[in-house]
Write a protein that holds these residues in place. Structure first.
Motif, PDB file in Angstrom:
ATOM      1  N   ALA A  55      -3.547  13.749   0.138  1.00  0.00           N
ATOM      2  CA  ALA A  55      -2.399  13.302   0.936  1.00  0.00           C
ATOM      3  C   ALA A  55      -2.790  12.118   1.810  1.00  0.00           C
ATOM      4  O   ALA A  55      -2.012  11.166   1.984  1.00  0.00           O
ATOM      5  CB  ALA A  55      -1.881  14.459   1.795  1.00  0.00           C
ATOM      6  N   VAL A  56      -4.003  12.163   2.349  1.00  0.00           N
ATOM      7  CA  VAL A  56      -4.471  11.069   3.212  1.00  0.00           C
ATOM      8  C   VAL A  56      -4.895   9.868   2.380  1.00  0.00           C
ATOM      9  O   VAL A  56      -4.642   8.714   2.755  1.00  0.00           O
ATOM     10  CB  VAL A  56      -5.614  11.561   4.124  1.00  0.00           C
ATOM     11  N   VAL A  57      -5.523  10.105   1.233  1.00  0.00           N
ATOM     12  CA  VAL A  57      -5.903   9.001   0.345  1.00  0.00           C
ATOM     13  C   VAL A  57      -4.680   8.171  -0.029  1.00  0.00           C
ATOM     14  O   VAL A  57      -4.724   6.932  -0.076  1.00  0.00           O
ATOM     15  CB  VAL A  57      -6.596   9.546  -0.928  1.00  0.00           C
ATOM     16  N   ARG A  58      -3.544   8.853  -0.263  1.00  0.00           N
ATOM     17  CA  ARG A  58      -2.323   8.161  -0.696  1.00  0.00           C
ATOM     18  C   ARG A  58      -1.509   7.587   0.461  1.00  0.00           C
ATOM     19  O   ARG A  58      -0.538   6.858   0.241  1.00  0.00           O
ATOM     20  CB  ARG A  58      -1.431   9.140  -1.476  1.00  0.00           C
ATOM     21  N   ALA A  59      -1.879   7.922   1.681  1.00  0.00           N
ATOM     22  CA  ALA A  59      -1.091   7.491   2.839  1.00  0.00           C
ATOM     23  C   ALA A  59      -1.258   6.002   3.111  1.00  0.00           C
ATOM     24  O   ALA A  59      -2.246   5.381   2.715  1.00  0.00           O
ATOM     25  CB  ALA A  59      -1.496   8.291   4.072  1.00  0.00           C
ATOM     26  N   ARG A  60      -0.267   5.462   3.800  1.00  0.00           N
ATOM     27  CA  ARG A  60      -0.361   4.061   4.213  1.00  0.00           C
ATOM     28  C   ARG A  60      -1.537   3.908   5.177  1.00  0.00           C
ATOM     29  O   ARG A  60      -1.683   4.711   6.116  1.00  0.00           O
ATOM     30  CB  ARG A  60       0.933   3.634   4.895  1.00  0.00           C
TER      31      ARG A  60
END
Length: 319
Positions: A77-82
């Motif tokens: 989720a954090v890897v894909r976050a802005r």
């Protein structure tokens, strides 16, 4: 679209981008993803530090538990976050052991995440069932060598830090033992006290109540020095294993590409908060382990290399 219209649109978009960049960080709440269940050490640390840091940043830090797949769901989720500093990852050491044990991960830890700081650690202890006929590390190793594969050790799951830590020591001490995997630390500790398994490498704060009640016995602290909570327990270095230092650590990450100024601000505020809360954390069994982002990255590299060797030698693969 006419060229003049394109120019006007481009200028408008540029103005919006400039306005967004110009806003001071942070200008809205920050989400802290914890990739493990609520109530454990990672969750407690994330919430306690977050409450202190949000006072300094003057914006809420909202802790969200996103569990599953050994922590990989929350991590992704954090890897894909802005990469703007508004979604961060507060994770235990499983983020490093996962790299060593999962056949394929959908992210590259060192490329897809930006370390912000190391953020505390807990001691690790070698503990045995109270009835085991081994009063020291030397006697324990002799017993394990005399009964190859017969001693069982508990873990918090296949490929968990406890699994790798026990295998690491077994490799260094040259003995074989059998892993018994549980769904979490608490059941493994209960079965150690009950005699279903004979030994474990456990986070100190999980083992301490059982040690104090006499339900299990501590043979050593997996570090270079003794721990203040167990002054009579020798370190593994004292027992002759000077190259074995292990801890359960915690770290804060941002998505790769997060602006350096944001990373620097977060690093400073987390270190300041941890320093202010040091006494409280020490009472809970946590020890300081703060760093610059660069030091955190170097630490990750060394952890990944160590656990990859251990997992490969023992043939450990997470499910």
């Amino acid at each position: 679209m006419h060229n003049s219209a394109r120019i006007v649109l481009s200028l408008a978009l540029a103005a919006q981008c400039t306005l967004a960049i110009a806003q001071p960080y942070p200008s809205r709440p920050i989400e802290i993803v914890v990739p493990v269940a609520a109530g454990g050490g990672t969750d407690v640390l994330a919430r306690t530090l977050g409450a202190k840091v949000q006072d300094a940043l003057k914006q809420p830090l909202v802790v969200v538990n996103r569990t599953g797949a050994g922590g990989n769901i929350g991590t992704m989720a954090v890897v894909r976050a802005r990469p703007d500093g508004y979604m961060l990852l507060f994770t235990p050491a499983t983020i490093a052991t996962n790299v060593a044990t999962y056949r394929q991960l959908p992210y590259d830890l060192l490329k897809d995440l930006q370390p912000v700081t190391m953020a505390m650690q807990t001691g690790v202890v070698l503990v045995v069932n109270a009835s085991l006929k081994a009063g020291s590390v030397r006697e324990f190793v002799e017993l394990a060598r005399a009964k190859p594969g017969e001693l069982n050790f508990g873990t918090a799951g296949n490929g968990s830090p406890q699994h790798l830590q026990a295998e690491f020591f077994a490799q260094k001490a040259e003995f074989k033992a059998t892993a018994v995997h549980y769904k979490g630390q608490s059941q493994a500790m209960t079965d150690l006290a009950g005699g279903q398994v004979q030994f474990m490498f456990s986070p100190l704060q999980n083992a301490l109540p059982f040690i104090q009640q006499g339900r299990i016995r501590v043979l050593a602290v997996a570090s270079a020095k003794r721990h203040r909570s167990l002054p009579d327990a020798p370190s593994l270095a004292e027992a002759g294993y000077k190259d074995i230092e292990m801890s359960n650590w915690f770290a804060l990450f941002a998505p790769a590409g997060t602006p350096a100024a944001v990373v620097k601000r977060l690093n400073a505020e987390y270190i300041r908060a941890g320093t202010a809360l040091r006494v409280k954390f020490e009472e809970q069994g946590f020890d300081p382990l703060y760093s610059t982002p660069e030091e955190a990255r170097d630490f990750m590299r060394s952890e990944l290399a160590r656990w990859a060797r251990v997992a490969a030698y023992a043939g450990i693969k997470a499910e």
